[in-house]
Design an enzyme around this catalytic site. Structure first.
Site, PDB file in Angstrom:
ATOM      1  N   ALA A 140      35.098  12.808 -22.895  1.00 35.19           N
ATOM      2  CA  ALA A 140      34.741  11.731 -23.824  1.00 35.19           C
ATOM      3  C   ALA A 140      35.857  11.508 -24.835  1.00 35.19           C
ATOM      4  O   ALA A 140      35.614  11.348 -26.030  1.00 35.19           O
ATOM      5  CB  ALA A 140      33.424  12.035 -24.528  1.00 35.19           C
ATOM      6  N   ASN A 196      30.936  15.874 -21.214  1.00 33.88           N
ATOM      7  CA  ASN A 196      31.852  16.330 -22.261  1.00 33.88           C
ATOM      8  C   ASN A 196      31.366  17.667 -22.799  1.00 33.88           C
ATOM      9  O   ASN A 196      30.165  17.911 -22.882  1.00 33.88           O
ATOM     10  CB  ASN A 196      31.922  15.305 -23.400  1.00 33.88           C
ATOM     11  CG  ASN A 196      33.154  15.503 -24.279  1.00 33.88           C
ATOM     12  OD1 ASN A 196      34.282  15.459 -23.795  1.00 33.88           O
ATOM     13  ND2 ASN A 196      32.944  15.706 -25.570  1.00 33.88           N
ATOM     14  N   LYS A 197      32.301  18.535 -23.184  1.00 35.64           N
ATOM     15  CA  LYS A 197      31.872  19.870 -23.621  1.00 35.64           C
ATOM     16  C   LYS A 197      31.298  19.868 -25.034  1.00 35.64           C
ATOM     17  O   LYS A 197      30.631  20.810 -25.432  1.00 35.64           O
ATOM     18  CB  LYS A 197      33.015  20.880 -23.509  1.00 35.64           C
ATOM     19  CG  LYS A 197      34.203  20.640 -24.421  1.00 35.64           C
ATOM     20  CD  LYS A 197      35.234  21.739 -24.174  1.00 35.64           C
ATOM     21  CE  LYS A 197      36.493  21.540 -25.008  1.00 35.64           C
ATOM     22  NZ  LYS A 197      37.477  22.624 -24.772  1.00 35.64           N
ATOM     23  N   GLU A 209      53.342  13.509 -38.752  1.00 35.44           N
ATOM     24  CA  GLU A 209      52.138  13.150 -39.501  1.00 35.44           C
ATOM     25  C   GLU A 209      51.517  14.377 -40.163  1.00 35.44           C
ATOM     26  O   GLU A 209      51.022  14.298 -41.294  1.00 35.44           O
ATOM     27  CB  GLU A 209      51.133  12.461 -38.576  1.00 35.44           C
ATOM     28  CG  GLU A 209      51.596  11.071 -38.135  1.00 35.44           C
ATOM     29  CD  GLU A 209      50.501  10.257 -37.469  1.00 35.44           C
ATOM     30  OE1 GLU A 209      50.442   9.044 -37.712  1.00 35.44           O
ATOM     31  OE2 GLU A 209      49.702  10.844 -36.699  1.00 35.44           O
ATOM     32  N   ASP A 238      45.621  11.654 -21.140  1.00 36.68           N
ATOM     33  CA  ASP A 238      46.624  12.704 -20.977  1.00 36.68           C
ATOM     34  C   ASP A 238      46.749  13.193 -19.542  1.00 36.68           C
ATOM     35  O   ASP A 238      47.764  13.798 -19.181  1.00 36.68           O
ATOM     36  CB  ASP A 238      46.285  13.910 -21.871  1.00 36.68           C
ATOM     37  CG  ASP A 238      46.431  13.602 -23.351  1.00 36.68           C
ATOM     38  OD1 ASP A 238      47.096  12.604 -23.680  1.00 36.68           O
ATOM     39  OD2 ASP A 238      45.885  14.357 -24.171  1.00 36.68           O
ATOM     40  N   GLN A 276      46.459   4.575 -27.750  1.00 42.73           N
ATOM     41  CA  GLN A 276      46.512   3.152 -27.426  1.00 42.73           C
ATOM     42  C   GLN A 276      46.501   2.920 -25.917  1.00 42.73           C
ATOM     43  O   GLN A 276      45.736   2.077 -25.421  1.00 42.73           O
ATOM     44  CB  GLN A 276      47.767   2.526 -28.049  1.00 42.73           C
ATOM     45  CG  GLN A 276      47.875   1.029 -27.822  1.00 42.73           C
ATOM     46  CD  GLN A 276      49.129   0.419 -28.454  1.00 42.73           C
ATOM     47  OE1 GLN A 276      49.323  -0.790 -28.412  1.00 42.73           O
ATOM     48  NE2 GLN A 276      49.980   1.240 -29.040  1.00 42.73           N
ATOM     49  N   LYS A 289      48.243   1.003 -40.432  1.00 42.64           N
ATOM     50  CA  LYS A 289      47.622   2.125 -39.727  1.00 42.64           C
ATOM     51  C   LYS A 289      46.116   2.123 -39.935  1.00 42.64           C
ATOM     52  O   LYS A 289      45.348   2.390 -39.004  1.00 42.64           O
ATOM     53  CB  LYS A 289      48.211   3.457 -40.184  1.00 42.64           C
ATOM     54  CG  LYS A 289      47.565   4.655 -39.472  1.00 42.64           C
ATOM     55  CD  LYS A 289      48.409   5.879 -39.498  1.00 42.64           C
ATOM     56  CE  LYS A 289      47.723   7.050 -38.803  1.00 42.64           C
ATOM     57  NZ  LYS A 289      47.576   6.841 -37.363  1.00 42.64           N
TER      58      LYS A 289
END
Length: 397
Positions: free
Chosen positions: A12, A38-39, A170, A297, A314, A373
Site C-alpha cells: 500500500a 499490506n503489513k 532533506e 521501487d 511521483q 513543495k
C-alpha cells in the site's frame, strides 16, 4: 456463471494505493475481486518521513489509515506480510495464509542498497517506515541525554548521514533545524554538535541543477552541516564510519540514505531483476507475464535516453494510474496503454521555509520552492483522499 477475475495488489505504497483507488472508480460492480495486502493498516507518505525522523513533526502526520481511503465494498484489505510470490502457480504466500490471483500488482517497496559496504546493514539506521523514523527520533534525543551523563563522549553529538541525494539532503535540513531545540532542552553547547553529510558522487543531489545544488549546500553549511562530497564510506562500525582517505569519523549516530534496491522477494520468486528491480515492459508488466504488473521501487522504467528513472513518489503515483487502466483493459479485452512518465517538477526541502526545485523550466528556491513543495504534498493528499484528507493533513510542510 463464470467466476470474476481476482486482482491482488501487494503493498500500500504510492503505486499500490493509487492502483486500488483507481480500480474502485473504473471497475463495475462485481466485475472483479480486488484485494490489497499490506503489513500495516496504514499508508505512509514517504516524502514526509525525513521530518518526523529529525523530530520536527509527528510521525502520525505522515500516515493515513487505509480504511479511510478504500471502499470496503469494492476493495478487500488484508493486513499481512508477504512471504513468497509463486508466479507459476498464480499464488501469493502470506505469513498467515495464501491468496490466489488472476492478476497481480507488485508494489512492495524497496530495501536499503548498501552497495556491499561492510557494517552499514548492521550499524546504520535508515529512513524507511513510520517505525524506523520513530526509532531515529528517539535515538537522537537519547544521544543528548547520554551526553549529559557522559560529557567526555563528544562523539555522541556527532551525526553522520550517508548519501546526499534527496532523502539525505532533506533529512540534514530538518536535523539542522532540530539541533538548536535539543541543545536548549538538554543545556548543550551547540558548538559541540556536528552533522556530516557524506556523498560518494562528485556532487550533492546528483543530476540536479548545479545552481540550485550550490544554493542548497551553502544554506545547509550555514546551518551547521559539514559536507564531504566525492567521498565514499568504506566501512561502518559501532563507533562511526571509515571514509575515503582512511579518515575515521567517530559518531554516535549513522543514518544511511544512499540508495534503494527492489524487494528481495522478486529475486526469490525467479523474476529477472537489476538491483532487485524488474525491468517492466511498456505496459508495466513483468517480462513473460501478461498478468503481473509492477510499480514503484520494485519496477525499473527507462527514460528516452535509456537510463532508469529514479524511483520517486511521483513516478509511482503515475504508474498506479496506468496500472489500474491496464488491469481494467485486460479484463475487458481492450487495448492497453503504454506508460509514459510526465515529470511535473521536483522539489527538495531544506528545512523550515526553505527548498529548491524545478517545475517545467522554472528554477525555484527559498520560500517559493517551499510553498511549491506544500502544493505538491496537498495535491497528492487530494488524489488519494479528496478534500477531507487535505484538511486533516493540511499541516504537512
Amino acid at each position: 456463471m463464470s467466476r470474476v477475475p481476482r486482482i491482488v495488489i501487494l503493498g500500500a505504497g504510492y503505486g499500490g494505493v493509487v492502483t486500488s483507488l483507481r480500480l474502485q472508480k473504473l471497475l463495475n460492480y462485481n466485475e472483479a475481486d480486488v484485494t490489497l495486502v499490506n503489513k500495516h493498516d496504514y499508508h505512509y507518505i514517504t516524502t514526509h518521513l525525513h521530518m518526523p525522523a529529525a523530530g520536527t513533526d509527528k510521525p502520525d502526520n505522515a500516515r493515513v489509515n487505509i480504511s479511510s481511503l478504500i471502499d470496503e465494498f469494492k476493495v478487500d484489505f488484508v493486513k499481512s506480510t508477504v512471504v513468497q510470490i509463486r508466479p507459476g502457480e498464480k499464488k501469493v504466500i502470506l505469513e498467515d495464509g495464501t491468496l490466489s490471483y488472476d492478476y497481480l500488482v507488485i508494489g512492495l517497496g524497496g530495501e536499503p542498497e548498501t552497495f556491499g559496504i561492510p557494517g552499514l546493514k548492521e550499524y546504520a539506521m535508515t529512513i524507511r517506515s513510520i517505525n524506523s523514523v520513530r526509532h531515529i527520533r528517539e535515538h537522537i534525543e537519547y544521544q543528548f541525554a547520554r551526553f549529559k551523563q557522559e560529557p567526555d563522549r563528544k562523539e555522541l553529538l556527532t551525526f553522520v548521514v550517508g548519501g546526499a541525494g534527496f532523502s539525505g539532503i532533506e533529512f540534514v535540513g530538518e536535523l539542522a533545524d532540530r539541533i538548536p531545540e535539543l541543545c536548549k532542552e538538554f543545556d548543550v553547547d551547540p558548538a559541540l554538535v556536528h552533522i556530516y553529510n557524506i556523498e560518494a558522487a562528485p556532487t550533492a543531489l546528483p543530476g540536479f541543477d548545479p545552481e540550485l545544488v550550490e544554493y542548497a549546500m551553502r544554506l545547509l553549511t550555514d546551518k551547521g552541516v559539514t559536507f564531504k562530497i566525492a567521498t565514499a564510506i568504506k566501512e561502518c562500525t559501532p563507533e562511526g564510519v571509515l571514509i575515503a582517505g582512511d579518515e575515521f569519523i567517530k559518531a554516535g549516530t549513522v543514518i544511511w540514505t544512499g540508495g534503494i534496491r527492489g524487494n528481495h522477494l522478486l529475486e526469490d520468486a525467479g523474476f529477472e531483476t537489476m538491483r532487485g528491480r524488474i525491468k517492466v515492459d511498456e505496459f508495466l508488466r513483468a517480462p513473460g507475464y501478461d498478468n503481473i504488473f509492477v510499480t514503484g521501487d520494485c519496477s525499473l522504467v527507462m527514460n528516452p535516453e535509456g537510463r532508469p528513472y529514479p524511483p520517486t513518489a511521483q513516478i509511482a503515483t503515475q504508474q498506479g494510474e496506468n496500472c489500474a487502466f491496464n488491469l481494467v483493459a485486460s479484463i475487458r479485452g481492450n487495448a492497453l496503454k503504454e506508460f509514459a512518465f510526465v515529470n511535473r517538477g521536483t522539489v527538495a526541502s531544506l528545512g523550515k521555509g526553505e527548498a529548491i526545485g524545478i517545475v517545467g523550466t522554472k528554477k525555484m528556491k527559498g520560500g517559493t520552492a517551499a510553498l511549491m513543495k506544500k502544493v505538491i504534498d496537498m495535491r497528492y493528499l487530494y488524489t488519494i483522499g479528496g478534500l477531507p484528507l487535505v484538511v486533516r493533513k493540511g499541516k504537512l510542510r
